[in-house]
Design a protein around this motif. Sequence first.
Motif, PDB file in Angstrom:
ATOM      1  N   ARG A   1      -4.096 -24.851  14.091  1.00 15.21           N
ATOM      2  CA  ARG A   1      -5.080 -23.782  13.903  1.00 15.21           C
ATOM      3  C   ARG A   1      -5.829 -23.537  15.201  1.00 15.21           C
ATOM      4  O   ARG A   1      -6.323 -24.469  15.832  1.00 15.21           O
ATOM      5  CB  ARG A   1      -6.066 -24.154  12.788  1.00 15.21           C
ATOM      6  N   VAL A   2      -5.912 -22.279  15.592  1.00 16.68           N
ATOM      7  CA  VAL A   2      -6.506 -21.902  16.875  1.00 16.68           C
ATOM      8  C   VAL A   2      -7.664 -20.941  16.629  1.00 16.68           C
ATOM      9  O   VAL A   2      -7.559 -20.016  15.820  1.00 16.68           O
ATOM     10  CB  VAL A   2      -5.448 -21.238  17.785  1.00 16.68           C
ATOM     11  N   SER A   3      -8.777 -21.153  17.334  1.00 17.72           N
ATOM     12  CA  SER A   3      -9.953 -20.297  17.174  1.00 17.72           C
ATOM     13  C   SER A   3      -9.785 -18.993  17.951  1.00 17.72           C
ATOM     14  O   SER A   3      -8.881 -18.855  18.780  1.00 17.72           O
ATOM     15  CB  SER A   3     -11.204 -21.030  17.674  1.00 17.72           C
ATOM     16  N   ASP A   4     -10.674 -18.057  17.702  1.00 19.55           N
ATOM     17  CA  ASP A   4     -10.744 -16.849  18.528  1.00 19.55           C
ATOM     18  C   ASP A   4     -11.321 -17.221  19.898  1.00 19.55           C
ATOM     19  O   ASP A   4     -12.093 -18.174  20.019  1.00 19.55           O
ATOM     20  CB  ASP A   4     -11.638 -15.799  17.859  1.00 19.55           C
ATOM     21  N   PRO A   5     -10.967 -16.476  20.943  1.00 19.73           N
ATOM     22  CA  PRO A   5     -11.481 -16.795  22.286  1.00 19.73           C
ATOM     23  C   PRO A   5     -12.978 -16.535  22.410  1.00 19.73           C
ATOM     24  O   PRO A   5     -13.527 -15.643  21.760  1.00 19.73           O
ATOM     25  CB  PRO A   5     -10.677 -15.872  23.207  1.00 19.73           C
ATOM     26  N   ILE A   6     -13.636 -17.351  23.225  1.00 14.23           N
ATOM     27  CA  ILE A   6     -15.069 -17.225  23.497  1.00 14.23           C
ATOM     28  C   ILE A   6     -15.260 -17.114  25.010  1.00 14.23           C
ATOM     29  O   ILE A   6     -14.642 -17.857  25.776  1.00 14.23           O
ATOM     30  CB  ILE A   6     -15.847 -18.461  22.987  1.00 14.23           C
ATOM     31  N   ILE A   7     -16.093 -16.175  25.423  1.00 14.93           N
ATOM     32  CA  ILE A   7     -16.433 -16.043  26.838  1.00 14.93           C
ATOM     33  C   ILE A   7     -17.697 -16.860  27.112  1.00 14.93           C
ATOM     34  O   ILE A   7     -18.709 -16.677  26.444  1.00 14.93           O
ATOM     35  CB  ILE A   7     -16.674 -14.573  27.232  1.00 14.93           C
ATOM     36  N   VAL A   8     -17.616 -17.776  28.079  1.00  9.43           N
ATOM     37  CA  VAL A   8     -18.779 -18.578  28.475  1.00  9.43           C
ATOM     38  C   VAL A   8     -19.105 -18.223  29.918  1.00  9.43           C
ATOM     39  O   VAL A   8     -18.522 -18.779  30.864  1.00  9.43           O
ATOM     40  CB  VAL A   8     -18.513 -20.088  28.312  1.00  9.43           C
ATOM     41  N   GLU A   9     -20.008 -17.276  30.083  1.00 10.23           N
ATOM     42  CA  GLU A   9     -20.333 -16.784  31.421  1.00 10.23           C
ATOM     43  C   GLU A   9     -20.893 -17.894  32.313  1.00 10.23           C
ATOM     44  O   GLU A   9     -20.576 -17.966  33.511  1.00 10.23           O
ATOM     45  CB  GLU A   9     -21.365 -15.648  31.320  1.00 10.23           C
TER      46      GLU A   9
ATOM     47  N   GLN B   1     -20.212 -20.948  32.514  1.00 10.02           N
ATOM     48  CA  GLN B   1     -19.181 -21.834  33.063  1.00 10.02           C
ATOM     49  C   GLN B   1     -18.045 -21.059  33.732  1.00 10.02           C
ATOM     50  O   GLN B   1     -17.149 -21.666  34.330  1.00 10.02           O
ATOM     51  CB  GLN B   1     -18.591 -22.708  31.939  1.00 10.02           C
ATOM     52  N   GLY B   2     -18.060 -19.733  33.582  1.00 12.58           N
ATOM     53  CA  GLY B   2     -17.027 -18.913  34.211  1.00 12.58           C
ATOM     54  C   GLY B   2     -15.657 -19.066  33.588  1.00 12.58           C
ATOM     55  O   GLY B   2     -14.635 -19.019  34.288  1.00 12.58           O
ATOM     56  N   VAL B   3     -15.617 -19.230  32.253  1.00  9.70           N
ATOM     57  CA  VAL B   3     -14.326 -19.462  31.591  1.00  9.70           C
ATOM     58  C   VAL B   3     -14.227 -18.680  30.288  1.00  9.70           C
ATOM     59  O   VAL B   3     -15.242 -18.315  29.673  1.00  9.70           O
ATOM     60  CB  VAL B   3     -14.111 -20.967  31.292  1.00  9.70           C
ATOM     61  N   LYS B   4     -12.981 -18.462  29.888  1.00  9.44           N
ATOM     62  CA  LYS B   4     -12.673 -18.011  28.533  1.00  9.44           C
ATOM     63  C   LYS B   4     -12.109 -19.231  27.807  1.00  9.44           C
ATOM     64  O   LYS B   4     -11.235 -19.928  28.320  1.00  9.44           O
ATOM     65  CB  LYS B   4     -11.644 -16.877  28.545  1.00  9.44           C
ATOM     66  N   VAL B   5     -12.605 -19.481  26.573  1.00  4.72           N
ATOM     67  CA  VAL B   5     -12.314 -20.736  25.873  1.00  4.72           C
ATOM     68  C   VAL B   5     -11.685 -20.455  24.510  1.00  4.72           C
ATOM     69  O   VAL B   5     -12.104 -19.547  23.792  1.00  4.72           O
ATOM     70  CB  VAL B   5     -13.611 -21.551  25.662  1.00  4.72           C
ATOM     71  N   VAL B   6     -10.683 -21.274  24.167  1.00  2.00           N
ATOM     72  CA  VAL B   6     -10.100 -21.282  22.824  1.00  2.00           C
ATOM     73  C   VAL B   6     -10.023 -22.738  22.365  1.00  2.00           C
ATOM     74  O   VAL B   6      -9.660 -23.616  23.146  1.00  2.00           O
ATOM     75  CB  VAL B   6      -8.688 -20.647  22.815  1.00  2.00           C
ATOM     76  N   MET B   7     -10.373 -22.974  21.105  1.00  2.00           N
ATOM     77  CA  MET B   7     -10.312 -24.313  20.537  1.00  2.00           C
ATOM     78  C   MET B   7      -9.081 -24.458  19.643  1.00  2.00           C
ATOM     79  O   MET B   7      -8.800 -23.587  18.816  1.00  2.00           O
ATOM     80  CB  MET B   7     -11.572 -24.623  19.722  1.00  2.00           C
ATOM     81  N   VAL B   8      -8.379 -25.560  19.805  1.00  2.56           N
ATOM     82  CA  VAL B   8      -7.248 -25.924  18.947  1.00  2.56           C
ATOM     83  C   VAL B   8      -7.706 -27.098  18.086  1.00  2.56           C
ATOM     84  O   VAL B   8      -8.118 -28.139  18.615  1.00  2.56           O
ATOM     85  CB  VAL B   8      -6.015 -26.324  19.780  1.00  2.56           C
ATOM     86  N   TRP B   9      -7.664 -26.932  16.760  1.00  5.77           N
ATOM     87  CA  TRP B   9      -8.242 -27.928  15.856  1.00  5.77           C
ATOM     88  C   TRP B   9      -7.235 -29.018  15.529  1.00  5.77           C
ATOM     89  O   TRP B   9      -6.090 -28.751  15.177  1.00  5.77           O
ATOM     90  CB  TRP B   9      -8.715 -27.247  14.581  1.00  5.77           C
ATOM     91  N   LEU B  10      -7.681 -30.275  15.650  1.00 10.77           N
ATOM     92  CA  LEU B  10      -6.837 -31.435  15.371  1.00 10.77           C
ATOM     93  C   LEU B  10      -7.608 -32.399  14.465  1.00 10.77           C
ATOM     94  O   LEU B  10      -8.131 -33.409  14.925  1.00 10.77           O
ATOM     95  CB  LEU B  10      -6.469 -32.163  16.673  1.00 10.77           C
ATOM     96  N   GLY B  11      -7.723 -32.091  13.198  1.00 13.22           N
ATOM     97  CA  GLY B  11      -8.442 -32.984  12.297  1.00 13.22           C
ATOM     98  C   GLY B  11      -9.903 -33.075  12.682  1.00 13.22           C
ATOM     99  O   GLY B  11     -10.646 -32.117  12.599  1.00 13.22           O
ATOM    100  N   ASN B  12     -10.336 -34.273  13.147  1.00 12.38           N
ATOM    101  CA  ASN B  12     -11.740 -34.460  13.478  1.00 12.38           C
ATOM    102  C   ASN B  12     -12.033 -34.307  14.962  1.00 12.38           C
ATOM    103  O   ASN B  12     -13.088 -34.705  15.445  1.00 12.38           O
ATOM    104  CB  ASN B  12     -12.222 -35.837  12.991  1.00 12.38           C
ATOM    105  N   THR B  13     -11.103 -33.750  15.736  1.00 13.91           N
ATOM    106  CA  THR B  13     -11.352 -33.469  17.148  1.00 13.91           C
ATOM    107  C   THR B  13     -10.639 -32.182  17.531  1.00 13.91           C
ATOM    108  O   THR B  13     -10.049 -31.511  16.682  1.00 13.91           O
ATOM    109  CB  THR B  13     -10.917 -34.654  18.041  1.00 13.91           C
ATOM    110  N   ARG B  14     -10.688 -31.817  18.828  1.00 10.67           N
ATOM    111  CA  ARG B  14     -10.125 -30.532  19.244  1.00 10.67           C
ATOM    112  C   ARG B  14      -9.518 -30.632  20.642  1.00 10.67           C
ATOM    113  O   ARG B  14      -9.823 -31.546  21.417  1.00 10.67           O
ATOM    114  CB  ARG B  14     -11.225 -29.444  19.267  1.00 10.67           C
ATOM    115  N   ILE B  15      -8.662 -29.675  20.945  1.00  8.29           N
ATOM    116  CA  ILE B  15      -8.220 -29.423  22.313  1.00  8.29           C
ATOM    117  C   ILE B  15      -8.873 -28.122  22.755  1.00  8.29           C
ATOM    118  O   ILE B  15      -8.852 -27.132  22.017  1.00  8.29           O
ATOM    119  CB  ILE B  15      -6.682 -29.305  22.405  1.00  8.29           C
ATOM    120  N   GLU B  16      -9.481 -28.136  23.925  1.00 10.04           N
ATOM    121  CA  GLU B  16     -10.125 -26.937  24.455  1.00 10.04           C
ATOM    122  C   GLU B  16      -9.245 -26.361  25.569  1.00 10.04           C
ATOM    123  O   GLU B  16      -8.909 -27.064  26.526  1.00 10.04           O
ATOM    124  CB  GLU B  16     -11.504 -27.295  25.018  1.00 10.04           C
ATOM    125  N   LEU B  17      -8.851 -25.103  25.410  1.00 18.14           N
ATOM    126  CA  LEU B  17      -8.062 -24.426  26.435  1.00 18.14           C
ATOM    127  C   LEU B  17      -8.986 -23.560  27.280  1.00 18.14           C
ATOM    128  O   LEU B  17      -9.762 -22.765  26.739  1.00 18.14           O
ATOM    129  CB  LEU B  17      -6.971 -23.561  25.787  1.00 18.14           C
TER     130      LEU B  17
END
Length: 434
Positions: free
Chosen positions: A329-337, A339-355
């Motif tokens: 399951r992948v989240s919608d992208p978030i702009i974090v000005e 930090q200068g990045v566009k972020v998407v979260m990949v859900w893994l049970g009780n933790t995540r991968i941040e792209l």
Amino acid sequence: MSVSINELIERARNWDKSAIARLITLAEEGVEIPLSIQRRSHVIGITGPPGSGKSTLIYAMARKIPQDKKIAILTIDPSSPFTGGSFMGNRIRMQELTSRPNIYIRSMATRGIRGGLNYATIAAVNILEYAGADYILIETVGAGQSDTDVKYVADTILVLVPPLSGDEIQALKSGLMEIGDIYIVSKSDNQASESTYRDLLAMVDMMREVKGDSWRPAVIKVSGLYGYGVDELLRLIDDRFRELISNGKLNETLTNRRLLEMRLYAYDLLEKRLSEGEELENEVVSGKLSPQEAARRLLGMGMPRLGHVAIAVKDLNSAVEKFRKLGLRVSDPIIVEEQGVKVVMVWLGNTRIELLEPLGPSSTVAKFLENRGEGIHHIALEVDDLEEFIRRAQDAGLTLTGKPSRGAEGIVTFIHPKSLNGVLLELVQRKALQ
């Protein structure tokens, strides 16, 4: 040859009782059964004090319901607080019904869950509704405040009250009188049943005044042993179901069921955590930890937690597609000005991968990609008190890269990799955003 869950689900859809049984067993073992539930079953909870005749009534009802209707019976038996075992006596009493192709019976233990139901029971109701049961009868352990979760699962609740004196009914009122839709004077072949019937009518009238005119349960006399009143009871049950359909209330029950399922699954996970907490128990016994602090640690409260592992990527869309193909399951992208990045979260049970994809060439992530290429950028720890953890890091001689700022999930700061074995460690305080 093993059968996949999807194959079992397909077979269960055709009322294959062996497939239904296997799916419920998997649910009892903690396996999540992926079902899309559409309301079709009349879920009936049957409660009352021990010895009130619940099993006898269910037996009589099942024999009266037309054989072209699919009937599922779940009998909930109390688990021993010492061994965890459960005597499935109800299954023995209703053995004759199991040979009928339209009837499925399953005895389930409470596993000590307060409220009378556990996660596996809710999963079983979901499976049976998916399989097309017309009626799902849930016999609970007994009556009272510890046996009322059934009201969040059942469309209709039958409360059995055996012939008793008025004082005993009064004692039952707090647990019984607030949840019933149909009140049944069971064992009405007994001479004392008329007095109990009048007492119940009076109490129902009293509760109507408290709850308002919309609360209109029925009171009926039934003898499951001799079949007296069972036909009338079934008519009342079917009338109730038609009313629920016309009022659009069935999906409301499904909502309540899903929320209860979440809560009971959490209890199940907590019970497993408790069984694995031997080291904490030893520290409580030795006096090194208070019971309250041990409980907080068991739940991960106050302790840093792995929040996510961040991966720097050049093309976020391409990376997201790869993780989606893995079924994640992948989240919608978030702009974090900040930090200068566009972020998407990949859900893994009780933790995540941040792209992370850089917004421009001047961001730290862009420089990371230029120097090292794609790969793990940092590891994030979630903390409850960022200021306190920063002080702890500084006392340990660690260097921060800058002041706290807003990140994708809260207020963040970083510990420089040169002071932590080459690892860039992000500290995240989520509650700062609330």
